[in-house]
Design a protein around this motif. Structure first.
Motif, PDB file in Angstrom:
ATOM      1  N   HIS A  75      71.192 118.412 119.629  1.00 39.37           N
ATOM      2  CA  HIS A  75      69.810 118.512 119.159  1.00 39.37           C
ATOM      3  C   HIS A  75      69.013 119.480 120.042  1.00 39.37           C
ATOM      4  O   HIS A  75      68.221 120.286 119.541  1.00 39.37           O
ATOM      5  CB  HIS A  75      69.164 117.134 119.160  1.00 39.37           C
ATOM      6  CG  HIS A  75      67.729 117.143 118.716  1.00 39.37           C
ATOM      7  ND1 HIS A  75      67.349 117.339 117.396  1.00 39.37           N
ATOM      8  CD2 HIS A  75      66.575 116.998 119.419  1.00 39.37           C
ATOM      9  CE1 HIS A  75      66.035 117.306 117.306  1.00 39.37           C
ATOM     10  NE2 HIS A  75      65.545 117.097 118.518  1.00 39.37           N
ATOM     11  N   LEU A  76      69.224 119.400 121.344  1.00 38.70           N
ATOM     12  CA  LEU A  76      68.517 120.287 122.253  1.00 38.70           C
ATOM     13  C   LEU A  76      69.019 121.721 122.131  1.00 38.70           C
ATOM     14  O   LEU A  76      68.249 122.676 122.334  1.00 38.70           O
ATOM     15  CB  LEU A  76      68.686 119.784 123.694  1.00 38.70           C
ATOM     16  CG  LEU A  76      67.941 120.535 124.791  1.00 38.70           C
ATOM     17  CD1 LEU A  76      66.435 120.486 124.560  1.00 38.70           C
ATOM     18  CD2 LEU A  76      68.282 119.937 126.165  1.00 38.70           C
ATOM     19  N   TYR A  77      70.304 121.892 121.773  1.00 35.83           N
ATOM     20  CA  TYR A  77      70.887 123.234 121.658  1.00 35.83           C
ATOM     21  C   TYR A  77      70.210 124.048 120.559  1.00 35.83           C
ATOM     22  O   TYR A  77      70.122 125.284 120.659  1.00 35.83           O
ATOM     23  CB  TYR A  77      72.385 123.114 121.378  1.00 35.83           C
ATOM     24  CG  TYR A  77      73.103 124.435 121.302  1.00 35.83           C
ATOM     25  CD1 TYR A  77      73.490 125.092 122.463  1.00 35.83           C
ATOM     26  CD2 TYR A  77      73.396 125.021 120.073  1.00 35.83           C
ATOM     27  CE1 TYR A  77      74.143 126.311 122.402  1.00 35.83           C
ATOM     28  CE2 TYR A  77      74.045 126.244 119.999  1.00 35.83           C
ATOM     29  CZ  TYR A  77      74.423 126.882 121.161  1.00 35.83           C
ATOM     30  OH  TYR A  77      75.059 128.094 121.106  1.00 35.83           O
ATOM     31  N   VAL A  78      69.725 123.370 119.514  1.00 40.45           N
ATOM     32  CA  VAL A  78      69.050 124.079 118.423  1.00 40.45           C
ATOM     33  C   VAL A  78      67.797 124.783 118.931  1.00 40.45           C
ATOM     34  O   VAL A  78      67.465 125.896 118.491  1.00 40.45           O
ATOM     35  CB  VAL A  78      68.700 123.096 117.294  1.00 40.45           C
ATOM     36  CG1 VAL A  78      67.909 123.786 116.182  1.00 40.45           C
ATOM     37  CG2 VAL A  78      69.966 122.463 116.728  1.00 40.45           C
ATOM     38  N   HIS A  79      67.100 124.162 119.876  1.00 34.85           N
ATOM     39  CA  HIS A  79      65.839 124.709 120.370  1.00 34.85           C
ATOM     40  C   HIS A  79      66.011 125.474 121.692  1.00 34.85           C
ATOM     41  O   HIS A  79      65.308 126.461 121.925  1.00 34.85           O
ATOM     42  CB  HIS A  79      64.821 123.578 120.567  1.00 34.85           C
ATOM     43  CG  HIS A  79      64.624 122.741 119.338  1.00 34.85           C
ATOM     44  ND1 HIS A  79      63.879 123.157 118.258  1.00 34.85           N
ATOM     45  CD2 HIS A  79      65.094 121.501 119.020  1.00 34.85           C
ATOM     46  CE1 HIS A  79      63.877 122.221 117.323  1.00 34.85           C
ATOM     47  NE2 HIS A  79      64.608 121.210 117.757  1.00 34.85           N
ATOM     48  N   ARG A  80      66.918 125.002 122.547  1.00 35.60           N
ATOM     49  CA  ARG A  80      67.106 125.624 123.856  1.00 35.60           C
ATOM     50  C   ARG A  80      68.601 125.867 124.121  1.00 35.60           C
ATOM     51  O   ARG A  80      69.220 125.173 124.944  1.00 35.60           O
ATOM     52  CB  ARG A  80      66.527 124.718 124.958  1.00 35.60           C
ATOM     53  CG  ARG A  80      65.039 124.430 124.833  1.00 35.60           C
ATOM     54  CD  ARG A  80      64.208 125.639 125.212  1.00 35.60           C
ATOM     55  NE  ARG A  80      62.782 125.353 125.168  1.00 35.60           N
ATOM     56  CZ  ARG A  80      62.090 124.849 126.171  1.00 35.60           C
ATOM     57  NH1 ARG A  80      62.711 124.550 127.310  1.00 35.60           N
ATOM     58  NH2 ARG A  80      60.783 124.643 126.044  1.00 35.60           N
TER      59      ARG A  80
END
Length: 321
Positions: A75-80
């Motif tokens: 989930h964090l990889y999508v944004h960062r």
């Protein structure tokens, strides 16, 4: 399955505590009554395995924690994406340093009766140590998503060329050969290198099989055969069956042990027959539990998830309009 197992353990051990002529050494029924919340929250691996309800379920807690961590990172990889890449590399480096320091500081010897309890308590059951496989898997997944040139893997980038790989294989064989020598029973540096290498080799073999699913035409016959076997429906069902067998077999062993009123003689033929009978009974019970409990529950979960997805889809379309 874990909830059902906890109920069966509580009932069975309570029963044998009253009727068995043998002494019940581990009061699992009391542990389940007191610490059931640890198993329900899947955090039992964070506590001592000597005082745990069905202590062999510690691996379920590890897998669920890794699953939750992976979902958060995705989930964090999508944004960062850059931050997640650094986090994964940091986890891998910290894991290797921690594993090396842990084995070095332990008073470890290459004897099974001494090595097994030490490695189980401080190394094998340790969640942070087990993160190594998942961190390496994240590196492979990132390389696959971003495209691998000429069919190369992260291992090919670290060890380019056949000569370098041959030298690395020779070093691994040399370490394995040195580990079996009695003179190196207390060589901590050698033992540490062997433990880390074994875990890395298992991780790399698993990841190569996973990557082979996406380009089987480039793989050898052995790898193609292995991937086809792993994808077969019968093997998938056998995986579910062995998972249930893993959960239920310690309870069957305890029931088998406390069901006798005297010790059995150490006769090889007798124990062979008992082992075969126990295995057949274990797989029979596992088949019943898998067919009538695990698989129906999985189907029900999938139906609920699909219904929620279909309900959310019209809502998202309305917002777009």
């Amino acid at each position: 399955m874990q909830i059902v197992l906890m109920l069966l353990v509580t009932v069975a051990i309570s029963y044998y505590r009253e009727v068995s002529l043998l002494h019940v050494h581990v009061p699992l029924d009391d542990y389940c009554a007191q610490d059931w919340w640890q198993n329900m929250m899947l955090i039992q691996n964070m506590f001592s395995t000597h005082y745990m309800c069905a202590n062999w379920t510690w691996s379920l807690a590890c897998e669920m924690q890794f699953h939750v961590l992976a979902m958060l990172l995705l989930h964090l990889y999508v944004h960062r994406p850059r931050l997640v890449r650094r986090l994964v590399v940091g986890i891998l480096v910290a894991n290797l340093v921690y594993s090396l320091a842990l084995v070095v500081t332990m008073d470890i010897q290459m004897r099974f009766e001494l090595l097994s309890p030490q490695m189980n308590d401080h190394f094998y059951f340790n969640s942070f140590v087990r993160l190594q496989t998942y961190a390496v898997g994240a590196v492979y997944a990132h390389a696959h998503v971003n495209g691998i040139r000429d069919g190369k893997t992260p291992l090919d980038l670290v060890l380019p060329g056949r000569l370098v790989k041959s030298l690395a294989a020779a070093v691994v064989l040399w370490v394995i050969w040195q580990l079996q020598l009695e003179a190196n029973d207390q060589n901590k540096q050698l033992i540490t290198a062997g433990v880390i290498m074994i875990r890395l080799i298992i991780s790399l073999i698993t990841l190569h099989l996973i990557l082979a699913n996406f380009s089987t035409e480039r793989c050898s016959f052995v790898i193609r055969w292995g991937t086809q076997l792993l994808q077969a429906n019968c093997f998938q069902f056998f995986g579910k069956l062995t998972f249930t067998f893993y959960l239920i077999h310690p309870l069957l062993i305890m029931c088998f042990n406390y069901g006798f009123s005297y010790l059995l003689p150490s006769d090889f033929s007798l124990w062979s027959i008992i082992t075969i009978a126990y295995t057949v009974i274990g797989f029979a019970v596992s088949t019943v539990l898998t067919l009538f409990l695990e698989m129906p529950f999985n189907r029900l979960t999938n139906l609920l998830m699909s219904s929620l997805a279909t309900q959310q889809a019209p809502a998202s379309k309305k917002k777009d309009k």
